[in-house]
Enzyme design. Structure first.
Site, mmCIF file in Angstrom:
data_model
loop_
_atom_site.group_PDB
_atom_site.id
_atom_site.type_symbol
_atom_site.label_atom_id
_atom_site.label_comp_id
_atom_site.label_asym_id
_atom_site.label_seq_id
_atom_site.Cartn_x
_atom_site.Cartn_y
_atom_site.Cartn_z
ATOM 1 N N ASP A 1 0.578 -1.087 0.322
ATOM 2 C CA ASP A 1 0.141 0.141 0.353
ATOM 3 C C ASP A 1 1.260 1.342 -0.069
ATOM 4 O OD1 ASP A 1 -2.950 0.415 0.658
ATOM 5 O OD2 ASP A 1 -1.802 2.309 2.131
ATOM 6 N N ILE A 2 1.017 2.675 -1.278
ATOM 7 C CA ILE A 2 1.052 3.074 -0.857
ATOM 8 C C ILE A 2 1.117 4.330 0.526
ATOM 9 C CG2 ILE A 2 1.743 5.714 -2.371
ATOM 10 C CD1 ILE A 2 0.674 3.747 -4.948
ATOM 11 N N GLU B 1 -5.169 2.535 -4.302
ATOM 12 C CA GLU B 1 -3.182 2.166 -4.371
ATOM 13 C C GLU B 1 -2.759 0.707 -2.892
ATOM 14 O OE1 GLU B 1 -4.805 4.236 -0.183
ATOM 15 O OE2 GLU B 1 -5.476 3.578 -2.472
#
Length: 328
Positions: free
Chosen positions: A203-204, A246
């Site tokens: 995950d960003i 994301e």
């Protein structure tokens, strides 16, 4: 041969199914001018013109084979002098002493000129029919080729559609649908062979802030670049997919917990060291390694929980679900 048949008021021939003459009566020999020895064991087509051979092949043999008999076939045979003698032929297939033969009765035609005109007309019709048949077969061949070409194009189009239906349009990675199918297959392989595999959920960090600050176009750029990074650092047998938003998932076949930690840590560092238009960017990663009793749902839940732990632990870090198994 019975004397009444020998001198019957019509010709008689017996032939094999291959057309070899095996017997004939005196009447037929008298009408044609042949001796018995001249015809015995000869092929019946040897006393036919090419046109009559064509009629014999296109009508006599097919009907004998299909119905076992032929009635009122107009046929001309060549006599000993080479002249043509018109007949009406009736034939019947039967078995004599275990041998299959065809008995033929030939009645000489009285209106020779009418018959010859009819024969010429029939010959012309047959030739036209053969020409039309050849044309039709050529057209069918062309249609068959066109169909094969269209089928090939359709298969290529279907392959493209399948590829598109399993590919994330923005990043070019596999989509969630493909990921779920692949994960199901990987679990089946694990149950059959016990071969380990791991799953990374990536995950960003602070992605919403990127969108809010730089706009969604820049956010899409970040997603594309991270997708490229995942693809570059994946093995051929790995599956990299965009899970949603994301979040990304990486399936690592043949990989136990310790190895998967190294892969995840390398990915985390690559993301942090990469040059981004948004400045420094980091990712958080959660790992789940398959164990007995796991399902698609439990594996994704374990990886998601490990990812949440990385987020809660300060982000930009890697957590394996084994690190807190007791808490699950």
């Amino acid at each position: 041969m019975d004397e009444r048949l020998e001198y019957a008021p019509c010709g008689y021939l017996s032939i094999t199914h291959q057309g070899i003459i095996t017997d004939m009566n005196h009447t037929f020999l008298f009408l044609m001018g042949y001796t018995r020895e001249a015809l015995l064991h000869k092929h019946i087509e040897s006393i036919m013109s090419k046109a009559n051979q064509l009629v014999f092949h296109s009508y006599f043999y097919p009907n004998i084979k299909l119905h076992g008999h032929v009635e009122e076939l107009f046929i001309s045979l060549k006599d000993v002098s080479g002249g043509t003698v018109p007949y009406i032929l009736n034939g019947r297939s039967l078995v004599v002493e275990g041998v299959a033969v065809i008995d033929c009765v030939l009645v000489q035609m009285s209106k020779r000129m009418d018959y010859e005109q009819e024969l010429r007309s029939a010959k012309k019709q047959i030739e036209e029919a053969y020409w039309e048949k050849e044309q039709a077969l050529a057209r069918l061949g062309q249609i068959h080729t066109e169909i094969q070409q269209k089928q090939s194009e359709l298969m290529e189009l279907n392959a493209i559609l399948v590829e598109r239906s399993t590919t994330d349009k923005l990043t070019g990675l596999r989509n969630r649908r493909y990921l779920e199918e692949k994960l199901s297959g990987q679990l089946e392989l694990f149950r059959e062979t016990g071969e380990p595999f791991s799953l990374l959920m990536i995950d960003i960090d602070y992605f919403k802030r990127i969108n809010d600050t730089f706009g969604h176009q820049t956010g899409d750029y970040v997603l594309e670049k991270l997708g490229s990074l995942l693809r570059f650092h994946s093995r051929e047998k790995d599956t990299a997919a965009r899970y949603g938003g994301e979040e990304f998932v990486l399936i690592l076949p043949d990989m136990a917990a310790d190895e998967s930690r190294l892969v995840a840590e390398n990915l985390r560092q690559e993301a942090e060291l990469a040059v981004w238009d948004t400045g420094r960017l980091t990712v958080s990663i959660g790992i789940a390694t398959c164990t007995a009793g796991d399902s698609e749902k439990t594996l994704l839940h374990k990886a998601d929980t490990a990812l949440y732990a990385s987020k809660e632990g300060g982000r930009n870090r890697v957590t394996h679900c084994f690190d807190f198994t007791a808490k699950l």
